[in-house]
Write a protein that holds these residues in place. Structure first.
Motif, PDB file in Angstrom:
ATOM      1  N   GLY A  57      43.821  50.540  50.257  1.00  0.00           N
ATOM      2  CA  GLY A  57      44.559  51.543  51.016  1.00  0.00           C
ATOM      3  C   GLY A  57      45.901  51.890  50.409  1.00  0.00           C
ATOM      4  N   PRO A  58      45.934  52.493  49.213  1.00  0.00           N
ATOM      5  CA  PRO A  58      47.218  52.814  48.580  1.00  0.00           C
ATOM      6  C   PRO A  58      48.009  53.908  49.296  1.00  0.00           C
ATOM      7  CG  PRO A  58      45.380  53.736  47.315  1.00  0.00           C
ATOM      8  CD  PRO A  58      44.779  52.852  48.366  1.00  0.00           C
ATOM      9  N   PHE A  60      50.119  56.842  50.209  1.00  0.00           N
ATOM     10  CA  PHE A  60      50.911  57.767  49.404  1.00  0.00           C
ATOM     11  C   PHE A  60      51.453  57.073  48.145  1.00  0.00           C
ATOM     12  CE2 PHE A  60      54.530  60.708  48.589  1.00  0.00           C
ATOM     13  CZ  PHE A  60      53.795  61.894  48.547  1.00  0.00           C
ATOM     14  N   GLY A  61      51.122  55.782  47.989  1.00  0.00           N
ATOM     15  CA  GLY A  61      51.465  55.089  46.742  1.00  0.00           C
ATOM     16  C   GLY A  61      52.737  54.254  46.773  1.00  0.00           C
ATOM     17  N   ALA A  62      53.257  53.985  47.972  1.00  0.00           N
ATOM     18  CA  ALA A  62      54.515  53.232  48.061  1.00  0.00           C
ATOM     19  C   ALA A  62      54.420  51.891  47.347  1.00  0.00           C
ATOM     20  CB  ALA A  62      54.886  53.009  49.528  1.00  0.00           C
ATOM     21  N   LEU A  63      53.310  51.188  47.592  1.00  0.00           N
ATOM     22  CA  LEU A  63      53.121  49.871  46.998  1.00  0.00           C
ATOM     23  C   LEU A  63      52.531  49.997  45.587  1.00  0.00           C
ATOM     24  CD1 LEU A  63      53.430  46.948  47.873  1.00  0.00           C
ATOM     25  CD2 LEU A  63      51.226  47.096  49.037  1.00  0.00           C
ATOM     26  N   THR A  64      51.673  50.995  45.432  1.00  0.00           N
ATOM     27  CA  THR A  64      50.990  51.229  44.150  1.00  0.00           C
ATOM     28  C   THR A  64      51.981  51.298  42.997  1.00  0.00           C
ATOM     29  OG1 THR A  64      49.602  52.695  45.472  1.00  0.00           O
ATOM     30  CG2 THR A  64      49.223  52.707  43.094  1.00  0.00           C
ATOM     31  N   SER A  65      53.029  52.054  43.229  1.00  0.00           N
ATOM     32  CA  SER A  65      54.010  52.280  42.185  1.00  0.00           C
ATOM     33  C   SER A  65      54.635  50.949  41.734  1.00  0.00           C
ATOM     34  CB  SER A  65      55.033  53.246  42.773  1.00  0.00           C
ATOM     35  OG  SER A  65      56.137  53.290  42.025  1.00  0.00           O
ATOM     36  N   ALA A  66      55.006  50.083  42.682  1.00  0.00           N
ATOM     37  CA  ALA A  66      55.606  48.786  42.328  1.00  0.00           C
ATOM     38  C   ALA A  66      54.558  47.854  41.727  1.00  0.00           C
ATOM     39  CB  ALA A  66      56.232  48.152  43.572  1.00  0.00           C
ATOM     40  N   LEU A  67      53.336  47.905  42.231  1.00  0.00           N
ATOM     41  CA  LEU A  67      52.282  47.014  41.725  1.00  0.00           C
ATOM     42  C   LEU A  67      51.893  47.371  40.298  1.00  0.00           C
ATOM     43  CD1 LEU A  67      49.935  46.771  44.858  1.00  0.00           C
ATOM     44  CD2 LEU A  67      51.415  44.964  43.954  1.00  0.00           C
ATOM     45  N   LEU A  68      51.930  48.675  39.983  1.00  0.00           N
ATOM     46  CA  LEU A  68      51.580  49.118  38.627  1.00  0.00           C
ATOM     47  C   LEU A  68      52.490  48.473  37.586  1.00  0.00           C
ATOM     48  CD1 LEU A  68      50.718  52.904  38.886  1.00  0.00           C
ATOM     49  CD2 LEU A  68      49.501  51.209  37.518  1.00  0.00           C
ATOM     50  N   ASP A  69      53.763  48.349  37.929  1.00  0.00           N
ATOM     51  CA  ASP A  69      54.705  47.755  36.985  1.00  0.00           C
ATOM     52  C   ASP A  69      54.515  46.248  36.868  1.00  0.00           C
ATOM     53  OD1 ASP A  69      55.801  50.229  36.522  1.00  0.00           O
ATOM     54  OD2 ASP A  69      57.292  50.034  38.119  1.00  0.00           O
ATOM     55  N   ALA A  70      53.926  45.630  37.917  1.00  0.00           N
ATOM     56  CA  ALA A  70      53.826  44.161  37.945  1.00  0.00           C
ATOM     57  C   ALA A  70      52.464  43.644  37.485  1.00  0.00           C
ATOM     58  CB  ALA A  70      54.107  43.666  39.364  1.00  0.00           C
ATOM     59  N   SER A  71      51.508  44.565  37.231  1.00  0.00           N
ATOM     60  CA  SER A  71      50.156  44.090  36.928  1.00  0.00           C
ATOM     61  C   SER A  71      49.685  44.610  35.575  1.00  0.00           C
ATOM     62  CB  SER A  71      49.192  44.531  38.036  1.00  0.00           C
ATOM     63  OG  SER A  71      49.241  45.913  38.199  1.00  0.00           O
ATOM     64  N   ASP A  72      48.670  43.953  35.022  1.00  0.00           N
ATOM     65  CA  ASP A  72      48.103  44.414  33.761  1.00  0.00           C
ATOM     66  C   ASP A  72      47.078  45.502  34.000  1.00  0.00           C
ATOM     67  OD1 ASP A  72      49.108  42.317  31.565  1.00  0.00           O
ATOM     68  OD2 ASP A  72      48.917  41.389  33.523  1.00  0.00           O
ATOM     69  N   ALA A  75      43.549  48.461  40.293  1.00  0.00           N
ATOM     70  CA  ALA A  75      42.492  49.317  40.846  1.00  0.00           C
ATOM     71  C   ALA A  75      42.809  49.472  42.323  1.00  0.00           C
ATOM     72  CB  ALA A  75      41.117  48.668  40.655  1.00  0.00           C
ATOM     73  N   ALA A  76      42.880  50.718  42.785  1.00  0.00           N
ATOM     74  CA  ALA A  76      43.225  50.969  44.182  1.00  0.00           C
ATOM     75  C   ALA A  76      42.065  51.693  44.846  1.00  0.00           C
ATOM     76  CB  ALA A  76      44.497  51.811  44.258  1.00  0.00           C
ATOM     77  N   ILE A  77      41.714  51.263  46.042  1.00  0.00           N
ATOM     78  CA  ILE A  77      40.615  51.927  46.753  1.00  0.00           C
ATOM     79  C   ILE A  77      41.137  52.570  48.032  1.00  0.00           C
ATOM     80  CG2 ILE A  77      39.854  49.677  47.728  1.00  0.00           C
ATOM     81  CD1 ILE A  77      36.980  50.979  47.685  1.00  0.00           C
ATOM     82  N   ALA A 126      47.942  44.460  49.576  1.00  0.00           N
ATOM     83  CA  ALA A 126      47.769  45.615  50.471  1.00  0.00           C
ATOM     84  C   ALA A 126      48.758  45.586  51.616  1.00  0.00           C
ATOM     85  CB  ALA A 126      46.348  45.617  51.054  1.00  0.00           C
ATOM     86  N   ASN A 127      49.085  46.794  52.049  1.00  0.00           N
ATOM     87  CA  ASN A 127      49.651  46.982  53.379  1.00  0.00           C
ATOM     88  C   ASN A 127      48.428  47.406  54.188  1.00  0.00           C
ATOM     89  OD1 ASN A 127      50.837  47.968  55.693  1.00  0.00           O
ATOM     90  ND2 ASN A 127      51.851  49.708  54.678  1.00  0.00           N
ATOM     91  N   LEU A 128      47.807  46.444  54.857  1.00  0.00           N
ATOM     92  CA  LEU A 128      46.485  46.701  55.446  1.00  0.00           C
ATOM     93  C   LEU A 128      46.546  47.596  56.673  1.00  0.00           C
ATOM     94  CD1 LEU A 128      44.617  43.240  55.336  1.00  0.00           C
ATOM     95  CD2 LEU A 128      44.152  45.278  53.964  1.00  0.00           C
TER      96      LEU A 128
END
Ligand code: SAM
Length: 287
Positions: A57-58, A60-72, A75-77, A126-128
């Motif tokens: 559940g990404p 609008f991408g609030a968490l996605t953006s920070a996770l992208l920098d922290a992960s290799d 994958a977001a569903i 996730a922010n579930l």
């Protein structure tokens, strides 16, 4: 572009005909500090190894953006196609990002990890959505590939996951999660960190999979049958609860099996801990 600015979020989503859906738990983070804090846990979750992060559940991408920098690899569903479209076009240049469309409860999460995170340590973040929190946690626990889960959930559900025996929050969900994971509450998040504001406080939890489950696999069906039955009738004695759940045994035999496990049949089931359910498992596995 400030993806945490409510005015910007609305300006992008309104033309797409988007309205926030309660059923889909669409409360988006608007405080950038929370994703930053959450992403800071990813390296610890993999023990420093390269991280393959599944985000559920990404939005609008609030968490996605920070996770992208922290992960290799991330994958977001996302189940909502309008949000998926926005994310796909925003992050299309990022080589370590894959957007998957669909209902996370309907995908094979182990197969997803194998397909997306080859050579990486799979973890979930996730922010579930509130509506599917327990089901999603259950699915992540059953999907054995994920080493750890970093989950923002309703504070009441977090309390159930960390509850000690003989409290109102302690239940079969607590026992199920504890058999497979160590769970720690990291920090609370107030309603004003979201748009729209929910009327509950959230908690960020870290669930780390145990090296081996507290209950051996071959014993799990009976163990969970006993533990579920023990919580099914919370006001009843363990003797009554287990007599109802095991009609194949006479009441007298049930009482003997409970006593043989070193437990008073007159106590309430909800006061028992995992080691006691395990002893019951042993005495109930005989004829
Ligand atoms: N991660 C974003 C954030 O923190 O701002 C959004 C979180 S919002 C609480 C939950 C998100 O999960 C929404 O984008 C919603 O559309 C999505 N969602 C709801 N049910 C889902 C499901 N079954 N599978 C995948 N995504 C789902």
């Amino acid at each position: 572009m400030d993806i945490y600015d409510p005015a910007y979020i609305k300006s992008v989503l309104r033309p797409l005909g988007f309205t926030f859906s309660k059923a889909r738990g669409q409360n988006f983070l608007i405080d950038p500090e929370i994703p930053r804090r959450m992403a800071g846990y990813i390296r610890d979750m993999t023990g420093g190894a390269p991280a393959g992060v599944l985000e559920i559940g990404p939005g609008f991408g609030a968490l996605t953006s920070a996770l992208l920098d922290a992960s290799d690899k991330l994958a977001a569903i996302e189940v909502d196609h309008r949000l998926a479209d926005v994310l796909e076009s925003r992050y299309k240049e990022r080589g370590n990002f894959t957007l998957l469309r669909g209902d996370a409860l309907r995908v094979d999460l182990n197969a997803l990890a194998d397909a997306q995170f080859n050579g990486l340590v799979p973890v979930a973040a996730a922010n579930l959505p509130y509506s599917v929190t327990s089901d999603m946690i259950g699915a992540l626990i059953r999907a054995t590939r994920y080493r750890a889960m970093l989950l923002m959930i309703q504070r009441e559900v977090a309390a159930r996951l960390t509850a000690p025996p003989a409290t109102a929050e302690y239940g079969s969900f607590t026992v199920f999660a504890r058999v497979f994971c160590e769970t720690k509450a990291l920090f609370d998040v107030p309603p004003q960190a979201f748009m729209p504001r929910p009327n509950v406080v959230s908690t960020v939890m870290l669930m780390t999979r145990r090296e081996s489950a507290l209950v051996p696999e071959d014993k799990q069906p009976l163990f969970f049958r006993i533990s579920r039955a023990s919580f099914a009738m919370r006001r009843k004695t363990l003797h009554n609860a287990l007599s109802a759940a095991f009609p194949e045994f006479a009441r007298q035999a049930v009482s003997q099996k409970i006593s043989a496990a070193g437990i008073d049949p007159g106590v309430r089931g909800e006061t028992r801990d995992i080691s006691e359910f395990l002893r019951l498992c042993d005495t109930f596995s005989g004829t």
